[in-house]
Design an enzyme around this catalytic site. Sequence first.
Site, short mmCIF file in Angstrom:
data_model
loop_
_atom_site.label_atom_id
_atom_site.label_comp_id
_atom_site.label_asym_id
_atom_site.label_seq_id
_atom_site.Cartn_x
_atom_site.Cartn_y
_atom_site.Cartn_z
CG PHE A 19 -1.95 1.05 1.25
CD1 PHE A 19 -2.99 1.06 0.32
CD2 PHE A 19 -1.90 2.06 2.19
CE1 PHE A 19 -3.95 2.06 0.33
CE2 PHE A 19 -2.86 3.06 2.22
CZ PHE A 19 -3.89 3.06 1.29
NE ARG A 42 19.57 7.78 9.72
CZ ARG A 42 20.56 7.26 10.44
NH1 ARG A 42 20.82 5.95 10.36
NH2 ARG A 42 21.29 8.02 11.24
NE ARG A 70 -7.39 9.59 8.08
CZ ARG A 70 -7.29 9.60 6.76
NH1 ARG A 70 -7.07 8.47 6.11
NH2 ARG A 70 -7.44 10.73 6.09
CB ALA A 87 -6.23 15.50 3.10
CD GLU A 103 -9.19 13.43 -2.17
OE1 GLU A 103 -9.90 13.01 -1.22
OE2 GLU A 103 -8.79 12.69 -3.08
CD GLU A 107 -11.77 13.29 1.89
OE1 GLU A 107 -11.72 14.07 2.87
OE2 GLU A 107 -10.81 12.57 1.55
CD GLU A 131 2.39 12.67 3.36
OE1 GLU A 131 1.20 12.77 3.04
OE2 GLU A 131 2.76 12.19 4.45
CD GLU A 154 -9.80 5.36 -2.99
OE1 GLU A 154 -9.69 6.11 -1.99
OE2 GLU A 154 -9.48 5.71 -4.14
CD GLU A 156 -11.90 7.71 0.61
OE1 GLU A 156 -10.76 8.19 0.68
OE2 GLU A 156 -12.80 8.24 -0.09
#
Length: 201
Positions: A19, A42, A70, A87, A103, A107, A131, A154, A156
């Site tokens: 993922f 690293r 989450r 987001a 988004e 959303e 990121e 997804e 959601e």
Amino acid sequence: MNDEQDIDIRDKETVYDGFFRMDRYRLRHRKFDGTWTKEISREIFERGHAVAALLYDPAEDAVVMVEQFRLPAYIAGRSAWCLETPAGIVKPGEELAEVARREAREETGCDIVGELRRIGQFMASIGGSTEIVTVFLGQVDSKTADGLHGVADEEEDIRVHVIPADEAIRKADEGEVENAASVIALNWLARHRASLRGSAA
């Protein structure tokens, strides 16, 4: 320091690709005294870049936010259902503003009116991930925000909240909003809210 002259990357290997992706680097870098470190290893978390949209209705002085599950928050001992600004991840070839508009619609059901205003960019976890999150302000009609949303494929499951700006800013100040992009956006709103309301009058 000069990145090209002062960093010696000796090897890169992808150690996980699912993922998200994890890459391991072997490198050394020049120190402030001019000498070089020993070779170090690293692992870097690769999840792409993201956009967050602070949806503000100056006429109602309200913010449109979303609540969703989450897993990392739950594992960290926080509530699994988090209050956030909308987001999403930037897909290859997408414009950042396009992601913010998409988004917001997916959303919350809201369409951003007029031009987006870029609030800023930040690195979400500068010690472990590449990121970069870009935060925008988008003005909306909060009366069009309601119900449950999300992309079914997804899995959601997103609930919309229309929150008075004072309350949303208080939630950020008091730790009820923990998502970094949302805290940054609401702190920005606290500083610029008066001028936004004036320009909408």
